[in-house]
Design a protein around this motif. Structure first.
Motif, PDB file in Angstrom:
ATOM      1  N   GLY A  77     -45.585  75.597 -19.197  1.00 58.36           N
ATOM      2  CA  GLY A  77     -44.723  76.764 -19.094  1.00 58.36           C
ATOM      3  C   GLY A  77     -45.415  78.059 -19.469  1.00 58.36           C
ATOM      4  N   LYS A  78     -44.604  79.053 -19.772  1.00 57.75           N
ATOM      5  CA  LYS A  78     -45.111  80.385 -20.104  1.00 57.75           C
ATOM      6  C   LYS A  78     -44.855  80.711 -21.574  1.00 57.75           C
ATOM      7  N   VAL A  79     -45.723  81.554 -22.110  1.00 60.97           N
ATOM      8  CA  VAL A  79     -45.502  82.078 -23.453  1.00 60.97           C
ATOM      9  C   VAL A  79     -44.228  82.911 -23.432  1.00 60.97           C
ATOM     10  N   PRO A  80     -43.275  82.664 -24.336  1.00 65.94           N
ATOM     11  CA  PRO A  80     -42.018  83.438 -24.340  1.00 65.94           C
ATOM     12  C   PRO A  80     -42.269  84.941 -24.323  1.00 65.94           C
ATOM     13  N   GLY A  81     -41.604  85.605 -23.370  1.00 70.58           N
ATOM     14  CA  GLY A  81     -41.741  87.058 -23.259  1.00 70.58           C
ATOM     15  C   GLY A  81     -43.025  87.506 -22.606  1.00 70.58           C
ATOM     16  N   SER A  82     -43.756  86.556 -21.992  1.00 74.45           N
ATOM     17  CA  SER A  82     -45.042  86.883 -21.379  1.00 74.45           C
ATOM     18  C   SER A  82     -45.232  86.038 -20.125  1.00 74.45           C
ATOM     19  N   GLY A  83     -46.086  86.510 -19.237  1.00 72.19           N
ATOM     20  CA  GLY A  83     -46.432  85.730 -18.054  1.00 72.19           C
ATOM     21  C   GLY A  83     -47.605  84.808 -18.290  1.00 72.19           C
ATOM     22  N   GLN A  84     -48.089  84.761 -19.514  1.00 73.70           N
ATOM     23  CA  GLN A  84     -49.254  83.960 -19.857  1.00 73.70           C
ATOM     24  C   GLN A  84     -48.881  82.479 -19.935  1.00 73.70           C
ATOM     25  N   THR A  85     -49.745  81.629 -19.369  1.00 72.97           N
ATOM     26  CA  THR A  85     -49.493  80.188 -19.377  1.00 72.97           C
ATOM     27  C   THR A  85     -49.800  79.583 -20.739  1.00 72.97           C
ATOM     28  N   GLN A  86     -48.865  78.782 -21.238  1.00 73.75           N
ATOM     29  CA  GLN A  86     -49.107  78.037 -22.460  1.00 73.75           C
ATOM     30  C   GLN A  86     -49.897  76.776 -22.158  1.00 73.75           C
ATOM     31  N   GLN A  87     -50.668  76.338 -23.126  1.00 70.75           N
ATOM     32  CA  GLN A  87     -51.421  75.105 -23.008  1.00 70.75           C
ATOM     33  C   GLN A  87     -50.963  74.132 -24.100  1.00 70.75           C
ATOM     34  N   ARG A  88     -50.577  72.927 -23.680  1.00 71.10           N
ATOM     35  CA  ARG A  88     -50.191  71.892 -24.650  1.00 71.10           C
ATOM     36  C   ARG A  88     -51.370  70.955 -24.854  1.00 71.10           C
ATOM     37  N   TYR A  89     -51.729  70.751 -26.099  1.00 71.35           N
ATOM     38  CA  TYR A  89     -52.883  69.915 -26.423  1.00 71.35           C
ATOM     39  C   TYR A  89     -52.489  68.442 -26.375  1.00 71.35           C
ATOM     40  N   ILE A  90     -53.144  67.692 -25.486  1.00 74.59           N
ATOM     41  CA  ILE A  90     -52.892  66.251 -25.378  1.00 74.59           C
ATOM     42  C   ILE A  90     -53.653  65.502 -26.466  1.00 74.59           C
ATOM     43  N   GLY A  91     -54.933  65.816 -26.610  1.00 75.92           N
ATOM     44  CA  GLY A  91     -55.732  65.148 -27.618  1.00 75.92           C
ATOM     45  C   GLY A  91     -57.182  65.028 -27.200  1.00 75.92           C
ATOM     46  N   GLN A  92     -57.984  64.429 -28.079  1.00 74.58           N
ATOM     47  CA  GLN A  92     -59.401  64.216 -27.786  1.00 74.58           C
ATOM     48  C   GLN A  92     -59.551  63.026 -26.848  1.00 74.58           C
ATOM     49  N   MET A  93     -60.389  63.181 -25.836  1.00 74.07           N
ATOM     50  CA  MET A  93     -60.578  62.158 -24.823  1.00 74.07           C
ATOM     51  C   MET A  93     -62.062  61.815 -24.696  1.00 74.07           C
ATOM     52  N   VAL A  94     -62.337  60.746 -23.951  1.00 73.03           N
ATOM     53  CA  VAL A  94     -63.700  60.412 -23.550  1.00 73.03           C
ATOM     54  C   VAL A  94     -63.667  60.044 -22.076  1.00 73.03           C
ATOM     55  N   VAL A  95     -64.737  60.314 -21.376  1.00 72.52           N
ATOM     56  CA  VAL A  95     -64.858  59.880 -19.991  1.00 72.52           C
ATOM     57  C   VAL A  95     -65.113  58.375 -19.988  1.00 72.52           C
ATOM     58  N   ASP A  96     -64.350  57.662 -19.188  1.00 77.77           N
ATOM     59  CA  ASP A  96     -64.461  56.205 -19.112  1.00 77.77           C
ATOM     60  C   ASP A  96     -65.914  55.804 -18.847  1.00 77.77           C
ATOM     61  N   PRO A  97     -66.542  55.039 -19.747  1.00 78.46           N
ATOM     62  CA  PRO A  97     -67.947  54.673 -19.541  1.00 78.46           C
ATOM     63  C   PRO A  97     -68.149  53.588 -18.490  1.00 78.46           C
ATOM     64  N   ILE A  98     -67.084  52.883 -18.107  1.00 78.44           N
ATOM     65  CA  ILE A  98     -67.224  51.834 -17.106  1.00 78.44           C
ATOM     66  C   ILE A  98     -67.159  52.417 -15.702  1.00 78.44           C
ATOM     67  N   THR A  99     -66.112  53.186 -15.427  1.00 82.66           N
ATOM     68  CA  THR A  99     -65.988  53.904 -14.150  1.00 82.66           C
ATOM     69  C   THR A  99     -65.662  55.354 -14.492  1.00 82.66           C
ATOM     70  N   PRO A 100     -66.664  56.217 -14.626  1.00 79.09           N
ATOM     71  CA  PRO A 100     -66.433  57.594 -15.073  1.00 79.09           C
ATOM     72  C   PRO A 100     -65.523  58.397 -14.137  1.00 79.09           C
ATOM     73  N   TYR A 101     -65.645  58.145 -12.845  1.00 78.89           N
ATOM     74  CA  TYR A 101     -64.824  58.874 -11.883  1.00 78.89           C
ATOM     75  C   TYR A 101     -64.720  58.056 -10.604  1.00 78.89           C
ATOM     76  N   VAL A 102     -63.732  58.413  -9.793  1.00 80.02           N
ATOM     77  CA  VAL A 102     -63.622  57.879  -8.443  1.00 80.02           C
ATOM     78  C   VAL A 102     -63.592  59.063  -7.496  1.00 80.02           C
ATOM     79  N   THR A 103     -63.887  58.827  -6.233  1.00 83.08           N
ATOM     80  CA  THR A 103     -63.819  59.904  -5.249  1.00 83.08           C
ATOM     81  C   THR A 103     -62.538  59.757  -4.437  1.00 83.08           C
ATOM     82  N   ARG A 104     -61.936  60.880  -4.122  1.00 81.97           N
ATOM     83  CA  ARG A 104     -60.728  60.911  -3.319  1.00 81.97           C
ATOM     84  C   ARG A 104     -60.868  62.003  -2.261  1.00 81.97           C
TER      85      ARG A 104
END
Length: 336
Positions: free
Chosen positions: A105-132
């Motif tokens: 969403g937006k910061v109240p009273g502003s057009g600035q986008t809020q960022q919600r912190y999910i948490g610390q992650m790691v890139v999967d070491p077995i399959t780091p990415y797939v192509t789409r």
């Protein structure tokens, strides 16, 4: 750089506050913070759809635990493992933590986008990415890198219901180039919130080194067979299959266009792997035949000859067998 800024899963902040705290940029989806030893990742599934980014979101758990998919850097043209994408892919080798934020969403009273912190992650070491395959900002079809992110050990991500991937609204099959095997990151350590050290393989439910080896072996096997097909004058590709009401996409390993054969490769010649391949091929076949026509044959691709009983199992299910030998691939071409 503000070293007192604390990241707490679920907190709301802004790109500007994060940049001030860690010395990174504010405009891109992947923002390396070199001095702070972090890679900041911003996910905005709703806005991303305008740029062909339709793959971001919380995916179903697999045998290794929770998974978040994140489309890489680059709004137009084929995405490559360079620049910011490489920074994310190589974060463990560089000793950098990955921190995931989603637009909220937006910061109240502003057009600035809020960022919600999910948490610390790691890139999967077995399959780091797939192509789409998707459509870029320039409306042209292109290949994108979809990174597979997992929670760092000892952390609890602040998932919310809206973070889940959206289900497909229609069943569709799209022809795509058969992707090459992703590179496997180096087994360097990942620093977590409590400053303990874990090997990369420990970041996924303490998985031993085996899955990475099998994954790499399978990729090399498929790559060798693709080369063999080309040398035999055969064309190959694969498919991206989306299914009504389900998230994500199915991608078979390989489709031999010349002989109308669908292949599924496995890195080990074991009963478990062969039974898994049979199930995958049965699932793929019923969808592929709807679009490519009847008469589709299916085959398991293996690194060596299986036992007699497993060959009987494949034959009983109408699944052909191709396996690698010192001189090529036994069982290819399939019998007429």
């Amino acid at each position: 750089m503000n070293t007192t800024f604390e990241l707490v899963p679920g907190m709301l902040t802004t790109r500007e506050e994060i940049a001030a705290a860690f010395g990174c940029g504010t405009f891109q989806g992947i923002e390396p913070a070199v001095e702070a030893k972090k890679v900041i990742v911003y996910s905005d599934p709703a806005a991303g759809e305008a740029f062909g980014y339709t793959f971001d979101g919380r995916a179903e758990d697999d045998e290794y635990g929770p998974l978040y998919l994140y489309t890489g850097y680059g709004k137009s043209g084929h995405q490559q493992l360079k620049s910011r994408n490489k920074s994310l892919h190589d974060h463990a080798a560089a000793g950098r933590d990955v921190h995931l934020f989603v637009a909220h969403g937006k910061v109240p009273g502003s057009g600035q986008t809020q960022q919600r912190y999910i948490g610390q992650m790691v890139v999967d070491p077995i399959t780091p990415y797939v192509t789409r395959t998707g459509v870029g900002e320039d409306k042209k079809k292109r290949t994108v890198l979809v990174f597979r992110l997992r929670p760092a050990p000892g952390t609890t991500p602040a998932w919310q219901e809206q973070d889940w991937l959206h289900a497909a609204t229609d069943t569709a099959l799209e022809e795509i180039e058969a992707p090459s095997q992703p590179a496997i990151p180096a087994q360097t350590s990942v620093k977590t919130k409590n400053s303990e050290q874990f090997t990369v393989t420990q970041t996924i439910a303490n998985v031993a080194g085996g899955p990475k080896t099998v994954n790499l072996r399978e990729g090399l096997l498929v790559e060798a067979f693709k080369k063999h097909l080309v040398e035999a004058g055969h064309q190959h590709k694969t498919f991206q299959i989306t299914i009504t009401g389900e998230v994500g996409a199915l991608t078979p390993d390989l489709y031999d266009v010349t002989d109308h054969v669908l292949y599924e490769g496995k890195g080990l010649t074991t009963r478990h792997n062969i039974r898994l391949a049979i199930g995958q091929l049965m699932d793929y076949r019923r969808h592929v035949e709807k679009f490519e026509g009847d008469g589709l044959r299916v085959a398991v691709l293996l690194p060596s000859e299986p036992s007699t009983d497993l060959m009987d199992l494949l034959a009983s299910q109408g699944v052909h067998l191709v396996y690698q030998t010192e001189t090529g691939f036994a069982g290819f071409p399939l019998p007429a």
